[in-house]
Motif scaffolding. Structure first.
Motif, PDB file in Angstrom:
ATOM      1  N   GLN A  45       0.846  -1.185   0.000  1.00  0.00           N
ATOM      2  CA  GLN A  45       0.000   0.000   0.000  1.00  0.00           C
ATOM      3  C   GLN A  45       0.887   1.243   0.000  1.00  0.00           C
ATOM      4  O   GLN A  45       1.607   1.494   0.957  1.00  0.00           O
ATOM      5  N   ASP A  47      -0.181   4.412  -0.214  1.00  0.00           N
ATOM      6  CA  ASP A  47      -0.819   5.511   0.504  1.00  0.00           C
ATOM      7  C   ASP A  47      -0.585   5.331   2.009  1.00  0.00           C
ATOM      8  O   ASP A  47      -1.074   4.373   2.615  1.00  0.00           O
ATOM      9  N   GLN A  49      -1.668   6.921   4.687  1.00  0.00           N
ATOM     10  CA  GLN A  49      -2.862   6.938   5.537  1.00  0.00           C
ATOM     11  C   GLN A  49      -3.614   5.616   5.459  1.00  0.00           C
ATOM     12  O   GLN A  49      -4.053   5.091   6.471  1.00  0.00           O
ATOM     13  N   LYS A  50      -3.752   5.081   4.248  1.00  0.00           N
ATOM     14  CA  LYS A  50      -4.408   3.782   4.098  1.00  0.00           C
ATOM     15  C   LYS A  50      -3.587   2.678   4.766  1.00  0.00           C
ATOM     16  O   LYS A  50      -4.147   1.773   5.390  1.00  0.00           O
ATOM     17  N   ASP A  55      -5.844  -0.464   5.362  1.00  0.00           N
ATOM     18  CA  ASP A  55      -6.777  -0.410   4.241  1.00  0.00           C
ATOM     19  C   ASP A  55      -6.039  -0.848   2.972  1.00  0.00           C
ATOM     20  O   ASP A  55      -5.058  -0.226   2.569  1.00  0.00           O
ATOM     21  N   SER A  57      -7.438  -1.076  -0.087  1.00  0.00           N
ATOM     22  CA  SER A  57      -8.049  -0.595  -1.327  1.00  0.00           C
ATOM     23  C   SER A  57      -6.995   0.145  -2.158  1.00  0.00           C
ATOM     24  O   SER A  57      -6.258   0.976  -1.653  1.00  0.00           O
TER      25      SER A  57
END
Length: 142
Positions: A45, A47, A49-50, A55, A57
């Motif tokens: 991931q 990102d 923050q994700k 997260d 996604s």
């Protein structure tokens, strides 16, 4: 094919531990949900923050293909509904430690004009972020 090599001042068995053990992998690879078993899918991931929220996604999916201690760790690298490429990380003992060679291949499945930017960004990331992070984690002891 992307190919990058880095020298690490540690024996292959030590490098292997940091390369494949769940407690260390997130420190150098920045991934989520990693487990060191063949067939397990983990996520890369980008990102922050994700990643902090666990997260997945929009994350790249990676399936562990090979755990051949202490020589070869390989995993697929793909986005859902796209062909998988493969990352191989080979360890080679040297007099002063271990050479770690990462190859990432399978790019010939894609139209070069479409995939070139992604492939080139990954080459830079493996060289300037991932492998140096592995070296730092191994040599500092985690």
């Amino acid at each position: 094919t992307i190919e990058q090599t880095i020298a690490i001042d540690a024996p292959p068995k030590r490098v292997w531990r940091f390369l494949t053990e769940p407690e260390y992998v997130s420190q150098w690879l920045g991934c989520l949900r990693y487990e060191n078993s063949i067939g397990h899918v983990f996520y890369m991931q980008q990102d922050e923050q994700k990643r902090a929220a666990n997260d997945v996604s929009g994350a790249t999916h990676c399936e562990i293909l090979t755990l051949d201690a202490p020589d070869l760790f390989s995993f697929s690298w793909y986005l859902p509904d796209t062909p998988a490429t493969v990352v191989h990380i080979r360890l080679e003992s040297t007099q002063s430690g271990t050479n770690v060679t990462l190859t990432h291949d399978g790019w010939d499945q894609f139209d070069a004009s479409v995939i070139r930017q992604i492939r080139d960004a990954l080459e830079g990331g493996w060289k300037s972020f991932v492998l140096p992070n592995l070296k730092r984690v191994v040599e500092s002891g985690g």
